[in-house]
Write a protein that holds these residues in place. Sequence first.
Motif, PDB file in Angstrom:
ATOM      1  N   GLY A 162      -3.192  -4.406   9.832  1.00 31.20           N
ATOM      2  CA  GLY A 162      -3.652  -3.060  10.155  1.00 31.20           C
ATOM      3  C   GLY A 162      -3.703  -2.935  11.664  1.00 31.20           C
ATOM      4  N   ARG A 210      -1.206   2.679   4.620  1.00 31.66           N
ATOM      5  CA  ARG A 210      -2.366   2.409   5.475  1.00 31.66           C
ATOM      6  C   ARG A 210      -2.364   0.998   6.025  1.00 31.66           C
ATOM      7  NH1 ARG A 210      -6.412   4.242   0.974  1.00 31.66           N
ATOM      8  NH2 ARG A 210      -4.883   2.942  -0.043  1.00 31.66           N
ATOM      9  N   THR A 246      -2.703   2.742  11.379  1.00 28.24           N
ATOM     10  CA  THR A 246      -3.663   2.442  10.330  1.00 28.24           C
ATOM     11  C   THR A 246      -4.963   3.186  10.631  1.00 28.24           C
ATOM     12  OG1 THR A 246      -2.728   0.232  10.153  1.00 28.24           O
ATOM     13  CG2 THR A 246      -4.847   0.561   9.146  1.00 28.24           C
ATOM     14  N   PRO A 247      -5.551   3.859   9.723  1.00 26.06           N
ATOM     15  CA  PRO A 247      -5.161   4.031   8.329  1.00 26.06           C
ATOM     16  C   PRO A 247      -4.285   5.265   8.086  1.00 26.06           C
ATOM     17  CG  PRO A 247      -7.343   4.931   8.612  1.00 26.06           C
ATOM     18  CD  PRO A 247      -6.891   4.409   9.962  1.00 26.06           C
ATOM     19  N   HIS A 248      -3.885   5.948   9.141  1.00 28.58           N
ATOM     20  CA  HIS A 248      -3.060   7.156   9.000  1.00 28.58           C
ATOM     21  C   HIS A 248      -1.705   6.903   9.641  1.00 28.58           C
ATOM     22  CE1 HIS A 248      -6.810   9.048   7.940  1.00 28.58           C
ATOM     23  NE2 HIS A 248      -7.325   8.688   9.097  1.00 28.58           N
ATOM     24  N   ASP A 303       0.861  -1.174   0.000  1.00 29.90           N
ATOM     25  CA  ASP A 303       0.000   0.000   0.000  1.00 29.90           C
ATOM     26  C   ASP A 303       0.903   1.231   0.000  1.00 29.90           C
ATOM     27  OD1 ASP A 303      -1.809   2.045   0.395  1.00 29.90           O
ATOM     28  OD2 ASP A 303      -2.581   1.287   2.294  1.00 29.90           O
ATOM     29  N   ARG A 363       0.392   4.233   0.282  1.00 27.94           N
ATOM     30  CA  ARG A 363       0.037   5.272   1.251  1.00 27.94           C
ATOM     31  C   ARG A 363       0.320   4.851   2.693  1.00 27.94           C
ATOM     32  NH1 ARG A 363      -5.769   7.266  -0.223  1.00 27.94           N
ATOM     33  NH2 ARG A 363      -5.361   8.580   1.584  1.00 27.94           N
TER      34      ARG A 363
END
Length: 119
Positions: free
Chosen positions: A49, A33, A108-110, A29, A31
Amino acid sequence: MGIVRAGVVSATIGTSGVVFAATDRPALDPRGRLHTFCHAIPGRWHVMGVTQAAGLSLRWFRDTFGVASSSPINSTRDPYEFLSDEAATAPPGAGGLLWAPYLMGERTPHLDPNAAARW
Protein backbone atom coordinates in the motif's frame (compact mmCIF):
# COMPACT_ATOMS: atom_id res chain seq x y z
CA MET A 1 14.63 -4.92 4.67
CA GLY A 2 14.27 -8.64 5.21
CA ILE A 3 10.59 -8.88 4.28
CA VAL A 4 10.88 -12.46 3.06
CA ARG A 5 8.45 -14.55 5.19
CA ALA A 6 4.68 -14.46 5.06
CA GLY A 7 3.33 -12.12 7.72
CA VAL A 8 6.45 -9.95 7.95
CA VAL A 9 5.64 -6.29 7.28
CA SER A 10 7.59 -3.05 6.91
CA ALA A 11 6.39 0.54 6.94
CA THR A 12 8.48 3.47 5.74
CA ILE A 13 7.73 7.15 5.42
CA GLY A 14 9.74 9.46 3.24
CA THR A 15 8.35 11.51 0.40
CA SER A 16 5.79 8.72 0.07
CA GLY A 17 4.61 6.22 2.66
CA VAL A 18 4.82 2.48 1.94
CA VAL A 19 3.52 -0.56 3.79
CA PHE A 20 5.04 -3.76 2.35
CA ALA A 21 4.17 -7.33 3.37
CA ALA A 22 5.27 -10.75 2.15
CA THR A 23 2.72 -13.47 1.46
CA ASP A 24 2.71 -17.04 0.14
CA ARG A 25 -0.12 -16.43 -2.35
CA PRO A 26 -1.49 -13.51 -4.35
CA ALA A 27 -3.86 -11.24 -2.44
CA LEU A 28 -5.83 -9.54 -5.17
CA ASP A 29 -8.00 -6.53 -4.39
CA PRO A 30 -10.52 -5.96 -7.21
CA ARG A 31 -10.93 -2.32 -6.13
CA GLY A 32 -7.20 -1.63 -6.52
CA ARG A 33 -6.68 -0.40 -2.95
CA LEU A 34 -3.65 -2.66 -2.48
CA HIS A 35 -1.06 -3.79 -4.98
CA THR A 36 0.16 -7.38 -5.30
CA PHE A 37 3.35 -8.25 -7.17
CA CYS A 38 5.69 -11.22 -7.55
CA HIS A 39 8.28 -11.17 -4.79
CA ALA A 40 11.99 -11.47 -5.56
CA ILE A 41 11.83 -14.90 -3.87
CA PRO A 42 10.29 -17.55 -6.16
CA GLY A 43 6.85 -18.73 -5.02
CA ARG A 44 6.34 -15.67 -2.83
CA TRP A 45 4.30 -12.51 -3.38
CA HIS A 46 4.29 -9.06 -1.86
CA VAL A 47 1.36 -6.85 -1.02
CA MET A 48 1.95 -3.12 -0.91
CA GLY A 49 0.00 0.00 0.00
CA VAL A 50 1.40 3.39 -0.96
CA THR A 51 0.40 6.95 -0.13
CA GLN A 52 2.18 9.07 -2.72
CA ALA A 53 2.76 12.20 -0.62
CA ALA A 54 2.99 11.07 3.02
CA GLY A 55 6.12 12.93 4.15
CA LEU A 56 5.93 15.32 1.21
CA SER A 57 2.67 16.67 2.64
CA LEU A 58 4.37 17.81 5.81
CA ARG A 59 7.16 19.51 3.83
CA TRP A 60 4.53 21.17 1.62
CA PHE A 61 2.77 22.53 4.72
CA ARG A 62 6.06 23.78 6.17
CA ASP A 63 7.05 25.51 2.94
CA THR A 64 3.58 26.85 2.04
CA PHE A 65 2.74 28.34 5.42
CA GLY A 66 6.24 29.51 6.33
CA VAL A 67 6.62 27.43 9.46
CA ALA A 68 10.38 28.00 9.59
CA SER A 69 9.78 31.76 9.74
CA SER A 70 7.03 31.32 12.37
CA SER A 71 9.34 29.89 15.00
CA PRO A 72 11.05 32.31 17.39
CA ILE A 73 13.64 34.61 15.83
CA ASN A 74 17.18 33.24 15.82
CA SER A 75 15.88 29.82 16.78
CA THR A 76 17.82 26.75 15.77
CA ARG A 77 14.78 24.53 16.38
CA ASP A 78 13.94 22.09 13.66
CA PRO A 79 10.76 23.31 11.90
CA TYR A 80 9.27 19.81 12.14
CA GLU A 81 9.66 19.86 15.92
CA PHE A 82 7.94 23.23 15.92
CA LEU A 83 5.08 21.74 13.84
CA SER A 84 4.77 18.77 16.21
CA ASP A 85 4.60 21.06 19.24
CA GLU A 86 1.94 23.22 17.57
CA ALA A 87 -0.09 20.14 16.56
CA ALA A 88 0.01 18.88 20.16
CA THR A 89 -1.94 21.96 21.26
CA ALA A 90 -4.85 21.23 18.89
CA PRO A 91 -7.88 19.48 20.36
CA PRO A 92 -8.56 15.86 19.33
CA GLY A 93 -10.29 15.91 15.95
CA ALA A 94 -8.88 19.40 15.29
CA GLY A 95 -12.37 20.91 15.14
CA GLY A 96 -13.29 18.76 12.15
CA LEU A 97 -10.25 19.66 10.04
CA LEU A 98 -9.38 16.91 7.57
CA TRP A 99 -6.23 16.65 5.47
CA ALA A 100 -6.06 14.40 2.42
CA PRO A 101 -2.42 14.14 1.27
CA TYR A 102 -3.25 14.05 -2.44
CA LEU A 103 -0.50 16.25 -3.84
CA MET A 104 0.59 13.79 -6.56
CA GLY A 105 -2.47 11.67 -7.29
CA GLU A 106 -2.98 8.63 -5.11
CA ARG A 107 -2.45 4.86 -5.07
CA THR A 108 -3.82 3.56 -1.76
CA PRO A 109 -6.63 3.36 -0.84
CA HIS A 110 -7.91 5.36 -3.84
CA LEU A 111 -6.20 4.32 -7.07
CA ASP A 112 -6.58 7.68 -8.81
CA PRO A 113 -3.69 9.46 -10.56
CA ASN A 114 -5.79 12.66 -10.67
CA ALA A 115 -6.70 12.81 -6.96
CA ALA A 116 -5.88 16.28 -5.68
CA ALA A 117 -6.22 18.11 -2.39
CA ARG A 118 -7.81 21.52 -2.81
CA TRP A 119 -7.50 24.52 -0.52
